[in-house]
Design an enzyme around this catalytic site. Sequence first.
Site, mmCIF file in Angstrom:
data_model
loop_
_atom_site.group_PDB
_atom_site.id
_atom_site.type_symbol
_atom_site.label_atom_id
_atom_site.label_comp_id
_atom_site.label_asym_id
_atom_site.label_seq_id
_atom_site.Cartn_x
_atom_site.Cartn_y
_atom_site.Cartn_z
ATOM 1 N N CYS A 2 0.820 -1.201 0.020
ATOM 2 C CA CYS A 2 0.056 0.042 -0.072
ATOM 3 C C CYS A 2 0.732 1.352 0.041
ATOM 4 O O CYS A 2 1.938 1.256 0.423
ATOM 5 C CB CYS A 2 -0.929 0.128 1.171
ATOM 6 S SG CYS A 2 -1.744 -1.495 1.568
ATOM 7 N N ARG A 27 4.627 0.191 -6.156
ATOM 8 C CA ARG A 27 4.879 -0.604 -4.876
ATOM 9 C C ARG A 27 3.563 -1.659 -5.154
ATOM 10 O O ARG A 27 3.967 -2.714 -4.293
ATOM 11 C CB ARG A 27 4.329 0.249 -3.615
ATOM 12 C CG ARG A 27 5.277 1.407 -3.389
ATOM 13 C CD ARG A 27 4.728 2.338 -2.410
ATOM 14 N NE ARG A 27 4.561 1.693 -1.174
ATOM 15 C CZ ARG A 27 5.451 1.951 -0.018
ATOM 16 N NH1 ARG A 27 6.409 2.600 -0.346
ATOM 17 N NH2 ARG A 27 5.030 1.316 1.262
ATOM 18 N N TRP A 73 -3.242 -2.596 -1.429
ATOM 19 C CA TRP A 73 -2.963 -4.105 -1.662
ATOM 20 C C TRP A 73 -3.593 -4.862 -0.719
ATOM 21 O O TRP A 73 -3.086 -4.910 0.607
ATOM 22 C CB TRP A 73 -1.425 -4.219 -1.733
ATOM 23 C CG TRP A 73 -0.899 -5.409 -2.243
ATOM 24 C CD1 TRP A 73 -0.642 -5.787 -3.597
ATOM 25 C CD2 TRP A 73 -0.538 -6.607 -1.537
ATOM 26 N NE1 TRP A 73 -0.042 -7.065 -3.679
ATOM 27 C CE2 TRP A 73 -0.035 -7.666 -2.558
ATOM 28 C CE3 TRP A 73 -0.464 -6.870 -0.056
ATOM 29 C CZ2 TRP A 73 0.300 -8.996 -2.116
ATOM 30 C CZ3 TRP A 73 -0.077 -8.305 0.316
ATOM 31 C CH2 TRP A 73 0.581 -9.246 -0.734
ATOM 32 N N ASN A 99 -1.414 2.028 5.994
ATOM 33 C CA ASN A 99 -0.785 0.844 5.499
ATOM 34 C C ASN A 99 -0.513 -0.121 6.745
ATOM 35 O O ASN A 99 -0.271 0.598 7.902
ATOM 36 C CB ASN A 99 0.476 1.304 4.963
ATOM 37 C CG ASN A 99 0.456 1.998 3.590
ATOM 38 O OD1 ASN A 99 -0.587 2.242 3.162
ATOM 39 N ND2 ASN A 99 1.615 2.787 3.332
ATOM 40 N N GLY A 100 -0.296 -1.267 6.564
ATOM 41 C CA GLY A 100 -0.171 -2.131 7.558
ATOM 42 C C GLY A 100 -1.291 -2.931 8.314
ATOM 43 O O GLY A 100 -2.111 -3.287 7.371
ATOM 44 N N GLU A 480 17.701 -17.112 -9.612
ATOM 45 C CA GLU A 480 17.301 -15.677 -9.645
ATOM 46 C C GLU A 480 16.720 -15.658 -11.067
ATOM 47 O O GLU A 480 15.594 -14.945 -11.267
ATOM 48 C CB GLU A 480 18.704 -14.753 -9.680
ATOM 49 C CG GLU A 480 18.044 -13.179 -10.101
ATOM 50 C CD GLU A 480 17.234 -12.476 -9.330
ATOM 51 O OE1 GLU A 480 16.779 -13.165 -8.251
ATOM 52 O OE2 GLU A 480 16.657 -11.359 -9.677
ATOM 53 N N LYS A 484 12.997 -14.601 -12.099
ATOM 54 C CA LYS A 484 12.570 -13.505 -12.857
ATOM 55 C C LYS A 484 11.573 -13.869 -14.006
ATOM 56 O O LYS A 484 10.399 -13.175 -13.967
ATOM 57 C CB LYS A 484 13.742 -12.979 -13.629
ATOM 58 C CG LYS A 484 14.699 -12.131 -12.935
ATOM 59 C CD LYS A 484 14.483 -10.509 -12.456
ATOM 60 C CE LYS A 484 13.502 -10.481 -11.378
ATOM 61 N NZ LYS A 484 14.310 -10.647 -9.842
ATOM 62 N N GLU A 487 7.958 -14.459 -11.910
ATOM 63 C CA GLU A 487 6.963 -13.321 -11.601
ATOM 64 C C GLU A 487 6.734 -12.503 -12.573
ATOM 65 O O GLU A 487 5.678 -11.695 -12.325
ATOM 66 C CB GLU A 487 7.860 -12.570 -10.537
ATOM 67 C CG GLU A 487 9.297 -11.924 -10.826
ATOM 68 C CD GLU A 487 9.861 -11.211 -9.795
ATOM 69 O OE1 GLU A 487 9.293 -10.965 -8.585
ATOM 70 O OE2 GLU A 487 11.112 -10.933 -9.779
ATOM 71 N N HIS A 503 18.813 -36.141 -8.866
ATOM 72 C CA HIS A 503 18.284 -36.458 -7.630
ATOM 73 C C HIS A 503 16.600 -36.355 -7.429
ATOM 74 O O HIS A 503 16.106 -36.563 -6.709
ATOM 75 C CB HIS A 503 18.840 -35.885 -6.473
ATOM 76 C CG HIS A 503 20.156 -36.044 -6.305
ATOM 77 N ND1 HIS A 503 20.842 -37.373 -6.048
ATOM 78 C CD2 HIS A 503 21.453 -35.469 -6.415
ATOM 79 C CE1 HIS A 503 22.010 -37.374 -6.169
ATOM 80 N NE2 HIS A 503 22.444 -36.347 -6.416
ATOM 81 N N LYS A 602 6.109 -4.277 -4.722
ATOM 82 C CA LYS A 602 7.546 -3.843 -4.438
ATOM 83 C C LYS A 602 8.158 -4.076 -3.218
ATOM 84 O O LYS A 602 9.305 -4.475 -3.088
ATOM 85 C CB LYS A 602 7.755 -2.700 -5.088
ATOM 86 C CG LYS A 602 9.155 -2.021 -5.135
ATOM 87 C CD LYS A 602 10.075 -2.880 -6.411
ATOM 88 C CE LYS A 602 11.268 -2.504 -6.562
ATOM 89 N NZ LYS A 602 12.163 -3.436 -7.420
HETATM 90 C C1 AGP Z 1 12.302 -9.480 -6.774
HETATM 91 O O1 AGP Z 1 11.980 -9.623 -8.029
HETATM 92 C C2 AGP Z 1 11.085 -9.808 -6.048
HETATM 93 N N1 AGP Z 1 10.105 -8.752 -6.460
HETATM 94 C C3 AGP Z 1 11.230 -10.130 -4.405
HETATM 95 O O2 AGP Z 1 11.632 -11.316 -4.430
HETATM 96 C C4 AGP Z 1 12.224 -9.191 -3.844
HETATM 97 O O3 AGP Z 1 13.573 -9.212 -3.997
HETATM 98 C C5 AGP Z 1 11.880 -9.318 -2.230
HETATM 99 O O4 AGP Z 1 10.616 -9.132 -2.002
HETATM 100 C C6 AGP Z 1 12.818 -8.591 -1.302
HETATM 101 O O5 AGP Z 1 12.584 -7.471 -1.324
HETATM 102 P P1 AGP Z 1 13.804 -6.204 -0.618
HETATM 103 O O6 AGP Z 1 15.213 -6.422 -1.319
HETATM 104 O O7 AGP Z 1 13.174 -4.936 -0.878
HETATM 105 O O8 AGP Z 1 13.905 -6.584 0.674
#
Ligand code: AGP
Length: 607
Positions: A2, A27, A73, A99-100, A480, A484, A487, A503, A602
Amino acid sequence: MCGIVGYCGPKNVTPILLDGLKRLEYRGYDSAGIAVQTENSIKVVKRTGKIQDLRAIVPANLEGHCGIGHTRWATHGGVTDINAHPHQDSSGKIAVVHNGIIENYTALKASLEKQGFRFASETDSEVLPHLIAYYYQGDLEKAVRQALKQVKGTYGIAVIHSDEPGRIVGARYGSPLVVGVGDGEMLLGSDVTAMIAHTKQVVYLEDGELVSLTKDTYTITDLNDQQVDKQVDEIQWDLEAIEKEGFACFMEKEIFEQPESIARTLSGRLDPEYTTGKLGGLNMTSRELLGIRRIKIVAAGTSWHAGLVGAYLIETLARIPASAELSSELRYRNSVVEPDTIYFAVTQSGETADTLYAMRELKRKGARVLGICNVVGSTIARESDGGVYTHAGPEIAVASTKAFTSQLAVFYVFALLMARMRDMSVSAGQRFVKELQGIPEKVREVLKQRDHIQALAKKYYKVRDFLFLGRGLEYPVALEGALKLKEISYIHAEGYSAGEIKHGPIALVNEDTPSVFLVPQDSLRDKVLSNIKEIKARKGPIIAVCTEGDAEVAAIADDIIPVPQVDELFYPFILIIPLQLFAYFCALELGRDVDQPRNLAKSVTVE
Ligand code: AGP
């Protein structure tokens, strides 16, 4: 997650709130709304969908000089117009954005309902306007303070009252809030992107602090009404840093910015004279650094992947045992904290709840926790015992790209620093520094593969499942790459160690399941080649990201992405770039919302 924006000043507040919310879009959100103080009343407009959907229903004549806005959110209650913020009390005089999570909202709601307060939404947040109304006796700041004393949970809030024109009251506990100090105008935001168009002077609130602002003044107090003196910080970047600059989306811009962002991270941190690293922000003397016996890294998502590379590198170069753990796991594990261990909390946003709470738990046990953060002034940056800013610049796309390579760069500098205090010779240090300084140029070379990688994405984007495989330093890069792809394109992708595939995961392999292999010319290349052959024997298509001129790999793979040769320790920088581009182009082919993928935020400020 949020986002909050608030404004008091001479300008018309409506476009300022809508533009601020637009800047907070990154965000992640599913609904949005604004509340504007008009003469003697508060007008609220809110709905599900994007900011342009909200803009479309805001009346053209909605004008005022004070107001608040929110991107939601969903956590408690579905994605509906009613559940969107701002929320109001029954009289409609108070509007709140939050927010929260209010953890004791069920009990608070039951007690308020007994006293005749009527709730409209399913949210936890709605208890706030009612509770504030319950305490209100002509002083909004006081009522907010009293209400917050009843609340358990986390909040960043902004509140307005129709009887107090030109005033916003904000408060923070566990959810960031920043005051923007303008010239004859004041702003409030969950982060500085909401206000950078108006001012660069900001004050970061701490947990338990409350601010009351008008167009000319801001007063910060704690929940016991004690005044708190705070310093004003200056934001070091410009509006252009959060604009697309001709790229189709922020993710593309951020991928292509990496030669510059990595160079920024390294700038001033390599010492050619002593062929070592310089990280003054660690706040540790050489003697203290020498006393470190173990290094533990905590992080989430992409930052955890960078931490895995960092741990491998530190152990290899500096011969200090090092490991990386998911912050969400560490927090609830009764982990052993030893005095000669240092911890790194790695985070782009500096606000990730899992990492923040893991850090607080470690600090409670007496650990020294250093931050590796991108967002200056973020909570983790402020609460850590020292640390390093990555200086990647604002990362707007939800999928992290340039923050990852900048986190890597910090670990390379730190590993060098520690190694040069122990085994690494002057000349080996010299070679390392030279190689590291050359990385931005090598990344630039890889980015030239753009069209080739786009063509591969066109060939493969309809695939349902991918495997991403690598060994050693390339294993976290495979994780990673898979993250990518899933997501932003929503294609299922498994990141695995290439050595582990036999395995179990090899059962997934068939002619419809391609494997993306990271197979550079390093000491594990022959082992990975054998793993490629195991997949090939089972008719699995192979996309190999390999060193230029590797004819043997080219002969066996269905497709290759050649990358320039670097010293084997530096391949993570070079190999992640094609994987970022591949994910990006697949998502583009599939028509996904690249910058704001579904269900993601984000900065993940809830557990
Ligand atoms: C990355 O592409 C993601 N959206 C997510 O995994 C992110 O890296 C994770 O939430 C950690 O965020 P931060 O680095 O702001 O702590």
